[in-house]
Design a protein around this motif. Structure first.
Motif, PDB file in Angstrom:
ATOM      1  N   VAL A  20       0.767  -1.154   0.093  1.00 33.73           N
ATOM      2  CA  VAL A  20       0.008   0.081   0.047  1.00 33.73           C
ATOM      3  C   VAL A  20       0.896   1.367   0.091  1.00 33.73           C
ATOM      4  O   VAL A  20       0.237   2.459  -0.186  1.00 33.73           O
ATOM      5  CB  VAL A  20      -0.968  -0.053   1.215  1.00 33.73           C
ATOM      6  N   GLU A  21       2.299   0.957   0.345  1.00 36.41           N
ATOM      7  CA  GLU A  21       2.949   2.167   0.290  1.00 36.41           C
ATOM      8  C   GLU A  21       3.094   3.182  -0.630  1.00 36.41           C
ATOM      9  O   GLU A  21       2.962   4.348  -0.802  1.00 36.41           O
ATOM     10  CB  GLU A  21       4.453   1.782   0.557  1.00 36.41           C
ATOM     11  N   ALA A  22       2.988   2.383  -1.972  1.00 34.46           N
ATOM     12  CA  ALA A  22       2.769   3.402  -3.359  1.00 34.46           C
ATOM     13  C   ALA A  22       1.736   4.197  -3.484  1.00 34.46           C
ATOM     14  O   ALA A  22       1.763   5.316  -3.710  1.00 34.46           O
ATOM     15  CB  ALA A  22       2.962   2.442  -4.484  1.00 34.46           C
ATOM     16  N   GLY A  23       0.592   3.694  -2.882  1.00 40.65           N
ATOM     17  CA  GLY A  23      -0.789   4.502  -2.854  1.00 40.65           C
ATOM     18  C   GLY A  23      -0.606   5.369  -1.841  1.00 40.65           C
ATOM     19  O   GLY A  23      -1.005   6.752  -2.111  1.00 40.65           O
ATOM     20  N   ILE A  24      -0.102   5.340  -0.779  1.00 38.13           N
ATOM     21  CA  ILE A  24       0.036   6.388   0.296  1.00 38.13           C
ATOM     22  C   ILE A  24       1.119   7.518  -0.330  1.00 38.13           C
ATOM     23  O   ILE A  24       0.481   8.742  -0.034  1.00 38.13           O
ATOM     24  CB  ILE A  24       0.833   5.870   1.505  1.00 38.13           C
ATOM     25  N   PHE A  25       2.161   7.029  -0.841  1.00 38.83           N
ATOM     26  CA  PHE A  25       2.995   8.309  -1.459  1.00 38.83           C
ATOM     27  C   PHE A  25       2.104   9.094  -2.497  1.00 38.83           C
ATOM     28  O   PHE A  25       2.294  10.398  -2.619  1.00 38.83           O
ATOM     29  CB  PHE A  25       4.179   7.616  -2.077  1.00 38.83           C
ATOM     30  N   ILE A  26       1.348   8.221  -3.400  1.00 34.08           N
ATOM     31  CA  ILE A  26       0.650   9.172  -4.479  1.00 34.08           C
ATOM     32  C   ILE A  26      -0.316  10.038  -3.865  1.00 34.08           C
ATOM     33  O   ILE A  26      -0.606  10.964  -4.404  1.00 34.08           O
ATOM     34  CB  ILE A  26       0.142   8.161  -5.368  1.00 34.08           C
ATOM     35  N   MET A  27      -0.935   9.370  -2.750  1.00 36.30           N
ATOM     36  CA  MET A  27      -2.242   9.923  -2.063  1.00 36.30           C
ATOM     37  C   MET A  27      -1.592  11.591  -1.530  1.00 36.30           C
ATOM     38  O   MET A  27      -2.394  12.497  -1.640  1.00 36.30           O
ATOM     39  CB  MET A  27      -2.782   9.236  -0.986  1.00 36.30           C
ATOM     40  N   ILE A  28      -0.607  11.422  -0.928  1.00 36.39           N
ATOM     41  CA  ILE A  28      -0.093  12.561  -0.073  1.00 36.39           C
ATOM     42  C   ILE A  28       0.405  13.570  -1.001  1.00 36.39           C
ATOM     43  O   ILE A  28       0.315  14.786  -0.719  1.00 36.39           O
ATOM     44  CB  ILE A  28       0.923  12.291   0.999  1.00 36.39           C
ATOM     45  N   THR A  29       0.912  12.983  -2.190  1.00 34.55           N
ATOM     46  CA  THR A  29       1.500  13.976  -3.061  1.00 34.55           C
ATOM     47  C   THR A  29       0.146  14.793  -3.550  1.00 34.55           C
ATOM     48  O   THR A  29       0.439  16.234  -3.550  1.00 34.55           O
ATOM     49  CB  THR A  29       2.039  13.287  -4.450  1.00 34.55           C
ATOM     50  N   ALA A  30      -0.856  14.512  -4.012  1.00 31.48           N
ATOM     51  CA  ALA A  30      -2.019  15.332  -4.347  1.00 31.48           C
ATOM     52  C   ALA A  30      -2.549  15.870  -3.433  1.00 31.48           C
ATOM     53  O   ALA A  30      -3.025  16.835  -3.288  1.00 31.48           O
ATOM     54  CB  ALA A  30      -3.024  14.150  -5.085  1.00 31.48           C
ATOM     55  N   MET A  31      -2.756  15.272  -1.864  1.00 30.03           N
ATOM     56  CA  MET A  31      -3.419  15.710  -1.044  1.00 30.03           C
ATOM     57  C   MET A  31      -2.834  17.349  -0.421  1.00 30.03           C
ATOM     58  O   MET A  31      -3.288  18.201  -0.263  1.00 30.03           O
ATOM     59  CB  MET A  31      -3.284  15.078   0.271  1.00 30.03           C
ATOM     60  N   VAL A  32      -1.476  17.250  -0.633  1.00 31.25           N
ATOM     61  CA  VAL A  32      -0.755  18.587  -0.284  1.00 31.25           C
ATOM     62  C   VAL A  32      -0.937  19.384  -1.082  1.00 31.25           C
ATOM     63  O   VAL A  32      -1.299  20.649  -0.881  1.00 31.25           O
ATOM     64  CB  VAL A  32       0.793  18.319   0.005  1.00 31.25           C
ATOM     65  N   PHE A  33      -0.663  19.113  -2.456  1.00 30.38           N
ATOM     66  CA  PHE A  33      -0.948  20.216  -3.424  1.00 30.38           C
ATOM     67  C   PHE A  33      -2.459  20.559  -3.669  1.00 30.38           C
ATOM     68  O   PHE A  33      -2.506  22.067  -3.742  1.00 30.38           O
ATOM     69  CB  PHE A  33      -0.500  19.685  -4.743  1.00 30.38           C
ATOM     70  N   PHE A  34      -3.513  19.916  -3.527  1.00 35.88           N
ATOM     71  CA  PHE A  34      -4.742  20.400  -3.614  1.00 35.88           C
ATOM     72  C   PHE A  34      -5.033  21.057  -2.412  1.00 35.88           C
ATOM     73  O   PHE A  34      -5.852  22.157  -2.504  1.00 35.88           O
ATOM     74  CB  PHE A  34      -5.687  19.390  -3.672  1.00 35.88           C
ATOM     75  N   TYR A  35      -4.500  20.701  -1.064  1.00 38.95           N
ATOM     76  CA  TYR A  35      -4.802  21.597  -0.102  1.00 38.95           C
ATOM     77  C   TYR A  35      -4.337  22.890  -0.135  1.00 38.95           C
ATOM     78  O   TYR A  35      -4.898  23.961   0.285  1.00 38.95           O
ATOM     79  CB  TYR A  35      -4.366  20.843   1.095  1.00 38.95           C
ATOM     80  N   LYS A  36      -3.350  23.041  -0.709  1.00 41.73           N
ATOM     81  CA  LYS A  36      -2.387  24.459  -0.693  1.00 41.73           C
ATOM     82  C   LYS A  36      -3.043  25.004  -1.925  1.00 41.73           C
ATOM     83  O   LYS A  36      -3.289  26.587  -1.791  1.00 41.73           O
ATOM     84  CB  LYS A  36      -1.133  24.120  -1.425  1.00 41.73           C
ATOM     85  N   TYR A  37      -3.526  24.511  -3.045  1.00 42.12           N
ATOM     86  CA  TYR A  37      -3.875  25.384  -4.220  1.00 42.12           C
ATOM     87  C   TYR A  37      -5.162  25.364  -4.477  1.00 42.12           C
ATOM     88  O   TYR A  37      -5.627  26.366  -5.582  1.00 42.12           O
ATOM     89  CB  TYR A  37      -2.923  24.813  -5.626  1.00 42.12           C
ATOM     90  N   MET A  38      -6.146  24.600  -4.001  1.00 39.78           N
ATOM     91  CA  MET A  38      -7.341  24.751  -4.360  1.00 39.78           C
ATOM     92  C   MET A  38      -8.043  26.041  -4.424  1.00 39.78           C
ATOM     93  O   MET A  38      -8.898  26.326  -5.555  1.00 39.78           O
ATOM     94  CB  MET A  38      -8.378  23.593  -3.745  1.00 39.78           C
ATOM     95  N   GLU A  39      -7.718  26.797  -3.278  1.00 41.47           N
ATOM     96  CA  GLU A  39      -8.466  28.133  -3.465  1.00 41.47           C
ATOM     97  C   GLU A  39      -7.654  29.088  -3.900  1.00 41.47           C
ATOM     98  O   GLU A  39      -8.075  30.394  -3.732  1.00 41.47           O
ATOM     99  CB  GLU A  39      -8.771  28.224  -1.930  1.00 41.47           C
ATOM    100  N   GLN A  40      -6.787  28.979  -4.701  1.00 41.76           N
ATOM    101  CA  GLN A  40      -5.781  29.745  -5.247  1.00 41.76           C
ATOM    102  C   GLN A  40      -5.962  29.737  -6.773  1.00 41.76           C
ATOM    103  O   GLN A  40      -6.236  28.621  -7.334  1.00 41.76           O
ATOM    104  CB  GLN A  40      -4.233  29.777  -4.952  1.00 41.76           C
ATOM    105  N   LYS A  41      -5.665  31.017  -7.412  1.00 32.84           N
ATOM    106  CA  LYS A  41      -5.411  31.020  -8.637  1.00 32.84           C
ATOM    107  C   LYS A  41      -4.167  30.746  -9.201  1.00 32.84           C
ATOM    108  O   LYS A  41      -3.098  31.543  -8.692  1.00 32.84           O
ATOM    109  CB  LYS A  41      -6.092  32.145  -9.379  1.00 32.84           C
ATOM    110  N   MET A  42      -3.831  29.578  -9.940  1.00 33.07           N
ATOM    111  CA  MET A  42      -2.505  29.631 -10.364  1.00 33.07           C
ATOM    112  C   MET A  42      -2.082  30.407 -11.649  1.00 33.07           C
ATOM    113  O   MET A  42      -2.443  29.754 -12.915  1.00 33.07           O
ATOM    114  CB  MET A  42      -2.139  27.940 -10.518  1.00 33.07           C
ATOM    115  N   ASP A  43      -1.620  31.572 -11.403  1.00 32.93           N
ATOM    116  CA  ASP A  43      -1.485  32.471 -12.540  1.00 32.93           C
ATOM    117  C   ASP A  43      -0.104  32.182 -13.110  1.00 32.93           C
ATOM    118  O   ASP A  43       0.715  31.334 -12.815  1.00 32.93           O
ATOM    119  CB  ASP A  43      -1.517  33.915 -12.229  1.00 32.93           C
ATOM    120  N   GLY A  44       0.327  32.764 -14.152  1.00 32.34           N
ATOM    121  CA  GLY A  44       1.697  32.595 -14.753  1.00 32.34           C
ATOM    122  C   GLY A  44       2.735  32.407 -13.721  1.00 32.34           C
ATOM    123  O   GLY A  44       3.601  31.564 -13.943  1.00 32.34           O
TER     124      GLY A  44
END
Length: 376
Positions: free
Chosen positions: A52-76
């Motif tokens: 399951v370790e690969a799934g956890i690494f992939i999960m937290i990769t997305a978890m951190v980025f979406f937590y950080k950027y979901m409410e932000q506008k990613m401009d240039g």
């Protein structure tokens, strides 16, 4: 006002890091234990249930980025900074270690010196057995802004990202099987746990509020049942070849196991953070090196194996334990010394705090929350 930190990231990274090492340490059962014996079956179970370790690494990769950027506008400007960090802290270490493992393989006689083949292996993440995963992670980094854009613009996709992940991953399996669309390992084959992590990161507060719900027991039972089932199927389908089922059967059950157990680990690590917050800085000290562990541990394990041979019988268990502990200890020591004394440790082991923590002690200074979890 500063955003709440996802402290469970450190526990998830530590758990996944240790499981990666254990998977490769216990893999020796294939060549040492008698084929089909009771001990062989037990080590097969251990080796598969912890994948399951690969799934956890992939999960937290997305978890951190979406937590950080979901409410932000990613401009240039933000997009440029995002890709610059990924290039420096992910692509550069990957290339350094890919070249190292190519040289190591040539030295040991595993491959011959052929620059075109070396270049192709590096481009496809095939320079050594663990690097294919980094190749997948790089793809996720490349496509993250597109997936984020869709999630921000399409509320239905945002609300059900984990379900889209399951559907797309299964659909990709059938399409690629029939038409061989992509000749290399594609991020689409692991989109389930990635979009699960994206969903958790997007709704982190709501998910954190559910950790003490009775539903946690449901996820525990689901993870156990699907885990045992996927190990049983792998053993009889692909190891002893005593059973035949369509390939998609194992794919679906294994994917459900990876996603349910990854989600369960998120809940359990949040419970640990809630009940024992004093553990967090200690775990963080080691978890910051998880990317380095992933890159380094195959070489360390090769060295350790030269000094700790394996034989049959009860000594096999002792040898596995000693190899596991020695590999963990030497990896940590190597990365920590590099972090402390090498001027540019990030070029070797990814994003690290500016100063090395005390050796297995409390951090020297409190680190602000960042996307460190994504460097795995």
């Amino acid at each position: 006002m500063a955003r709440e930190r996802i402290e469970s990231i450190y526990f998830l990274r530590l758990f996944a890091m240790m499981m990666v090492v254990l998977v490769h340490v216990t893999a020796a059962f294939h060549s040492v234990l008698p084929y089909g014996s009771d001990a062989f079956a037990k080590y097969h179970f251990i080796n598969r249930i912890i994948r399951v370790e690969a799934g956890i690494f992939i999960m937290i990769t997305a978890m951190v980025f979406f937590y950080k950027y979901m409410e932000q506008k990613m401009d240039g400007a933000e997009l440029k900074a995002y890709y610059k960090k990924r290039a420096v802290y992910i692509v550069v270490p990957y290339l350094v270690w890919a070249v190292f493992y190519e040289a190591f393989s040539i030295y040991t006689g595993a491959v011959s010196l052929n620059f075109s083949e070396i270049g192709l292996r590096i481009l496809q993440g095939q320079s050594f057995y663990q690097l294919h995963f980094i190749f997948l992670i790089v793809q996720f980094y490349l496509f993250f802004p597109i997936i984020l854009f869709v999630a921000q613009k399409v509320p239905f996709f945002k609300k059900h990202m984990w379900l889209f992940g399951i559907g797309i991953e299964i659909g990709y399996y059938f399409l690629n099987r029939e038409f061989q669309l992509i000749p290399f390992s594609s991020f689409l084959s692991a989109l389930g746990p990635y979009l699960l992590g994206a969903w958790i990161g997007t709704y982190y507060k709501e998910q954190k509020a559910k950790i003490f719900n009775k539903s946690t027991m449901f996820w525990t039972i689901s993870a156990i049942v699907t885990g045992i089932t996927t190990v049983y199927l792998h053993y009889h389908l692909y190891t002893v070849n005593s059973l035949y089922l369509p390939g998609w059967t194992y794919l679906v059950i294994n994917m459900i196991y990876i996603m349910t157990s990854s989600y369960l680990m998120f809940r359990l690590t949040e419970i640990v953070c809630n009940k024992w917050p004093k553990l967090i800085p200690h775990v963080q000290n080691i978890a910051i090196y998880s990317f380095g562990f992933y890159l380094l541990h195959p070489f360390i394990l090769k060295v350790v194996a030269q000094f700790i041979p394996l034989s049959g019988g009860y000594w096999f268990h002792a040898g596995i334990l000693l190899r596991f502990l020695s590999t963990l200890a030497l990896c940590y020591l190597t990365i920590w010394l590099t972090h402390r004394y090498f001027p540019l440790p990030g070029l070797l082991f990814g994003k690290l705090p500016k100063r090395a923590p005390r050796f297995l002690g409390l951090p020297r200074q409190k680190e602000e929350y960042s996307d460190k979890g994504a460097s795995a």
